[in-house]
Design a protein around this motif. Structure first.
Motif, PDB file in Angstrom:
ATOM      1  N   LYS A 180      -6.509   4.676   3.552  1.00  0.00           N
ATOM      2  CA  LYS A 180      -7.367   4.020   3.480  1.00  0.00           C
ATOM      3  C   LYS A 180      -8.896   4.063   3.622  1.00  0.00           C
ATOM      4  O   LYS A 180      -9.609   3.635   2.704  1.00  0.00           O
ATOM      5  CB  LYS A 180      -7.633   2.532   4.033  1.00  0.00           C
ATOM      6  N   GLU A 181      -9.091   5.108   4.458  1.00  0.00           N
ATOM      7  CA  GLU A 181     -10.448   6.092   3.983  1.00  0.00           C
ATOM      8  C   GLU A 181     -10.885   6.435   3.064  1.00  0.00           C
ATOM      9  O   GLU A 181     -12.286   6.823   2.649  1.00  0.00           O
ATOM     10  CB  GLU A 181     -10.763   6.783   5.816  1.00  0.00           C
ATOM     11  N   ASP A 210       0.535  -1.497   0.360  1.00  0.00           N
ATOM     12  CA  ASP A 210       0.059  -0.318   0.412  1.00  0.00           C
ATOM     13  C   ASP A 210       0.783   1.165  -0.325  1.00  0.00           C
ATOM     14  O   ASP A 210       0.359   2.494   0.425  1.00  0.00           O
ATOM     15  CB  ASP A 210      -1.041  -0.314   1.430  1.00  0.00           C
ATOM     16  N   ASN A 223     -14.301   8.748  -8.384  1.00  0.00           N
ATOM     17  CA  ASN A 223     -14.463   9.097  -7.323  1.00  0.00           C
ATOM     18  C   ASN A 223     -15.813   7.214  -7.617  1.00  0.00           C
ATOM     19  O   ASN A 223     -15.185   6.719  -8.246  1.00  0.00           O
ATOM     20  CB  ASN A 223     -16.038  10.127  -6.459  1.00  0.00           C
ATOM     21  N   GLN A 224     -15.918   7.245  -5.893  1.00  0.00           N
ATOM     22  CA  GLN A 224     -16.392   6.187  -5.700  1.00  0.00           C
ATOM     23  C   GLN A 224     -17.583   5.574  -6.990  1.00  0.00           C
ATOM     24  O   GLN A 224     -18.016   4.392  -7.037  1.00  0.00           O
ATOM     25  CB  GLN A 224     -17.090   5.725  -4.365  1.00  0.00           C
ATOM     26  N   VAL A 272     -11.356   6.949  -5.302  1.00  0.00           N
ATOM     27  CA  VAL A 272     -11.601   8.144  -3.972  1.00  0.00           C
ATOM     28  C   VAL A 272     -12.624   7.599  -3.501  1.00  0.00           C
ATOM     29  O   VAL A 272     -13.738   7.681  -4.127  1.00  0.00           O
ATOM     30  CB  VAL A 272     -10.551   9.064  -3.952  1.00  0.00           C
ATOM     31  N   LYS A 273     -12.871   7.669  -2.026  1.00  0.00           N
ATOM     32  CA  LYS A 273     -13.982   8.128  -1.745  1.00  0.00           C
ATOM     33  C   LYS A 273     -14.355   9.585  -1.285  1.00  0.00           C
ATOM     34  O   LYS A 273     -13.656   9.942  -0.691  1.00  0.00           O
ATOM     35  CB  LYS A 273     -14.311   7.252   0.156  1.00  0.00           C
ATOM     36  N   LEU A 276      -9.549   4.230  -2.204  1.00  0.00           N
ATOM     37  CA  LEU A 276     -10.364   3.047  -1.912  1.00  0.00           C
ATOM     38  C   LEU A 276      -9.274   2.377  -3.124  1.00  0.00           C
ATOM     39  O   LEU A 276      -9.953   0.810  -2.461  1.00  0.00           O
ATOM     40  CB  LEU A 276     -11.705   3.510  -2.865  1.00  0.00           C
ATOM     41  N   SER A 277      -8.824   2.544  -4.703  1.00  0.00           N
ATOM     42  CA  SER A 277      -7.803   1.633  -5.114  1.00  0.00           C
ATOM     43  C   SER A 277      -7.270   1.978  -5.683  1.00  0.00           C
ATOM     44  O   SER A 277      -7.587   3.345  -5.686  1.00  0.00           O
ATOM     45  CB  SER A 277      -8.675   1.049  -5.533  1.00  0.00           C
TER      46      SER A 277
END
Length: 164
Positions: A143-144, A93, A107-108, A158-159, A147-148
């Protein structure tokens, strides 16, 4: 001689004392205590590090053969590089900044937000600077929010939260 890609590992931000010590702002995980060639600025001249010590958020180094402030003043404000093949292996990571620059960010909901233009280094966590069409977004590299990361396809998901 094979030409290798150079990877930025720091910036010489100042001299320190009169004995040729250089103050380095790190851009990654390089420790500067390895027996590998280092390069300063755009020159292809190899330098070896004789002495290294940590001082607050920076690293202090002395180059072999440079024991006087007058010999090292020319290095001030220059970037310091290593050969790509000398990069330290990272955890799954962790990523080198040069790998992240210009990656597309989504985005998600799979809507493109922009591209990573810079990474700010902090003790707590890095911050990704994402440039969209009309503004910049700062996204914490935790990590919050991340996302990947797909290095092969140059895509980060990303969130986002309200206010980003």
């Amino acid at each position: 001689m094979q030409i290798m890609n150079k990877i930025k590992v720091g910036k010489i931000i100042n001299t320190h004392g009169i004995k040729g010590e250089l103050k380095i702002s790190k851009t990654g995980v390089e420790s500067f205590d390895r027996d590998i060639p280092y390069y300063i600025g755009n020159d292809n001249i190899e330098y070896s590090i004789e002495k290294v010590r940590k001082r607050k958020d920076n690293v202090m180094i002395t180059l072999k053969g440079f024991n006087n402030i007058n010999k090292v003043l020319k290095f001030k404000d220059k970037d310091i590089f290593i050969n790509e093949g000398d990069m330290i292996g990272l955890d799954d990571d962790e990523y080198y900044i040069n790998e992240l620059i210009d990656m597309e960010v989504y985005n998600q909901d799979n809507h493109k937000i922009g591209v990573i233009k810079d990474v700010l280094k902090y003790d707590v966590n890095d911050i990704y600077i994402v440039k969209s069409k009309d503004h910049e977004i700062m996204i914490p590299a935790v990590k919050e929010f991340i996302l990947s990361v797909d290095l092969d396809n140059r895509k980060i998901v990303v969130k986002l939260i309200e206010g980003m």
